[in-house]
Design an enzyme around this catalytic site. Structure first.
Site, mmCIF file in Angstrom:
data_model
loop_
_atom_site.group_PDB
_atom_site.id
_atom_site.type_symbol
_atom_site.label_atom_id
_atom_site.label_comp_id
_atom_site.label_asym_id
_atom_site.label_seq_id
_atom_site.Cartn_x
_atom_site.Cartn_y
_atom_site.Cartn_z
ATOM 1 N N LYS A 1 44.426 69.238 22.323
ATOM 2 C CA LYS A 1 45.057 68.554 21.199
ATOM 3 C C LYS A 1 46.573 68.706 21.291
ATOM 4 O O LYS A 1 47.112 69.778 21.023
ATOM 5 C CB LYS A 1 44.546 69.125 19.874
ATOM 6 C CG LYS A 1 43.091 68.813 19.583
ATOM 7 C CD LYS A 1 42.671 69.265 18.197
ATOM 8 C CE LYS A 1 42.521 70.760 18.122
ATOM 9 N NZ LYS A 1 41.970 71.209 16.818
ATOM 10 N N ARG B 1 50.681 77.971 22.700
ATOM 11 C CA ARG B 1 50.114 79.276 23.051
ATOM 12 C C ARG B 1 50.910 79.965 24.161
ATOM 13 O O ARG B 1 50.436 80.913 24.782
ATOM 14 C CB ARG B 1 48.647 79.106 23.448
ATOM 15 C CG ARG B 1 47.825 78.468 22.325
ATOM 16 C CD ARG B 1 46.349 78.470 22.596
ATOM 17 N NE ARG B 1 45.775 79.804 22.476
ATOM 18 C CZ ARG B 1 44.461 80.059 22.498
ATOM 19 N NH1 ARG B 1 43.595 79.050 22.610
ATOM 20 N NH2 ARG B 1 44.013 81.292 22.394
ATOM 21 N N ASP C 1 37.663 57.591 27.506
ATOM 22 C CA ASP C 1 37.641 58.834 28.282
ATOM 23 C C ASP C 1 37.808 58.549 29.768
ATOM 24 O O ASP C 1 38.595 59.213 30.460
ATOM 25 C CB ASP C 1 36.324 59.573 28.052
ATOM 26 C CG ASP C 1 36.225 60.178 26.661
ATOM 27 O OD1 ASP C 1 37.197 60.807 26.220
ATOM 28 O OD2 ASP C 1 35.178 60.013 26.013
#
Length: 405
Positions: free
Chosen positions: A97, A104, A169
């Site tokens: 996302k 992080r 996708d």
């Protein structure tokens, strides 16, 4: 760099690709690389395997030829191991996302500190930047189709409908593949790494471009199809014969002339509405558009698919039967090109599915391995980048890595 044990084949032999992502979009890029000969490492969560594994058959296709690494790449020694792996990696693909990796602590700059030549492909629904309202949202196939204007163009006049199976996708995954290869080509020229921001909705925006251009440059909205027929052009789209469905494209001067003779419309050839040299019949702008559809429907309904295909082949009109899935294997073109193939799963079963595409003449792709189990290659991969048995045992003991039971 010493590579993991695998056969040498394909145009990408010697290239190391690592991907982190679940389900379809990101992994599809990895799958393409693996089938073209690259050494592809699939990173999975230590505690939870890729959710694609719950499917009974598809994973055997989508995860064949891969090396499975189960590692917590965001925490302590697991992060260190991941960054060490990046030192020997050519292409890293992550699907998440928005800027999840950067949030992080794994930014492009951090990765380039460990490997200045690294190609990084970020695949997300809405991109790495923009408004917070969107960039952090999850996205799947239908989300990307809906947000891009692609979905609203598909379906029938009565209702829009997403294109399946999982079109966004696969388009996005293939975009990641081609973009990463383009970047790798440039990196080998310059020695400087690249970061690619692939937003699924932008991929589908581009895929839906054809009719959008009429709106962006004139305000015209293209109508959706009616029962699978082209919204603009008569004789193009899905049609019903006496024994099933075909698709056809009535395009070309000679094709229109000869087809009109067959269906009883020779008298409108050369009229102001269908002047000499007409190559397409616009179903809305041409007054005869509805009549062409009516006559074509009536003619096709009285002929079998085989008869229609034979006649259209004589007239050089593009046409194909709408094949059912059971018809694929026995189709002579499929057989001649081995479009469907078989391979062995890791537990010795035979799996059947689509073969490698496209077909490289001099450096063909190859299926050399079935889908690996969760953590199957963790030890081999860590040893490959310099970890000892004791190091690996310590990572496993801390819950930062998983090896095959």
């Amino acid at each position: 760099m010493n590579h993991l044990p695998m056969p040498t084949f394909g145009p990408l032999a010697g290239v190391r690709v690592v991907f982190s992502g679940i389900e379809i979009a990101g992994p599809f890029a990895g799958q393409m690389f693996a089938e073209w000969g690259a050494e592809v490492i699939w990173i999975e969560n230590v505690a939870w395997a890729d959710t694609i594994r719950v499917q009974p058959n598809y994973p055997q296709l989508s995860r064949r030829n891969l090396h499975a690494l189960s590692l917590n790449i965001f925490k302590d020694e697991g992060r260190e191991a991941f960054l060490k792996l990046m030192e020997t990696t050519d292409i890293f693909i992550e699907a998440s996302k928005g800027p999840a990796f950067a949030r992080r602590g794994i930014t492009d700059e951090v990765l380039w500190e460990h490997n200045p030549k690294l190609v990084i492909a970020h695949l997300s629904g809405f991109g790495q930047y923009g408004t917070e309202e969107y960039t952090n949202l999850p996205a799947y196939n239908t989300i990307a189709q809906a947000f891009s204007g692609y979905l609203i163009q598909n379906g029938d006049v009565d209702q829009p409908m997403p294109a399946f199976p999982y079109t966004a996708d696969y388009f996005s995954g293939m975009t990641a593949t081609t973009a990463a290869l383009a970047a790798l080509h440039k990196v080998r020229e310059t020695g400087k790494g690249e970061s690619i921001d692939i937003a699924m909705y932008e991929v589908m925006l581009r895929m839906g471009q054809y009719f959008m251009m009429d709106y962006f440059n004139g305000g015209e909205i293209c109508p959706r199809m009616t029962k699978g027929k082209d919204p603009y052009y008569a004789g193009c789209g899905l049609y019903k014969c006496a024994d099933g469905y075909i698709v056809m494209e009535l395009v070309g001067i000679t094709q229109i002339n000869e087809c009109f003779k067959d269906i009883g419309l020779a008298h409108i050839l050369g009229t102001p509405e269908v002047p000499e040299g007409t190559q397409l019949i616009h179903r809305v702008e041409c007054p005869y558009g509805p009549l062409v559809e009516e006559k074509l429907d009536a003619w096709l309904a009285t002929h079998t698919i085989a008869d229609v295909q034979a006649r259209f082949a004589e007239l050089n009109i593009a046409c194909a039967k709408v094949l059912t899935i059971p018809e694929l294997e026995g189709n002579p073109q499929y057989v001649a090109r081995e479009s469907i193939t078989q391979w062995q799963t890791m537990d010795g079963r035979t799996c059947k599915g689509p073969n490698i595409m496209p077909k490289f003449k001099n450096n063909p792709g190859k299926i050399w391995r079935g889908m690996p189990s969760h953590g199957m290659d963790t030890a081999a991969i860590l040893k490959n980048i310099g970890y000892s048995e004791a190091d690996i045992k310590e990572l496993v003991g801390k819950g930062l890595a998983k090896v095959e039971d």
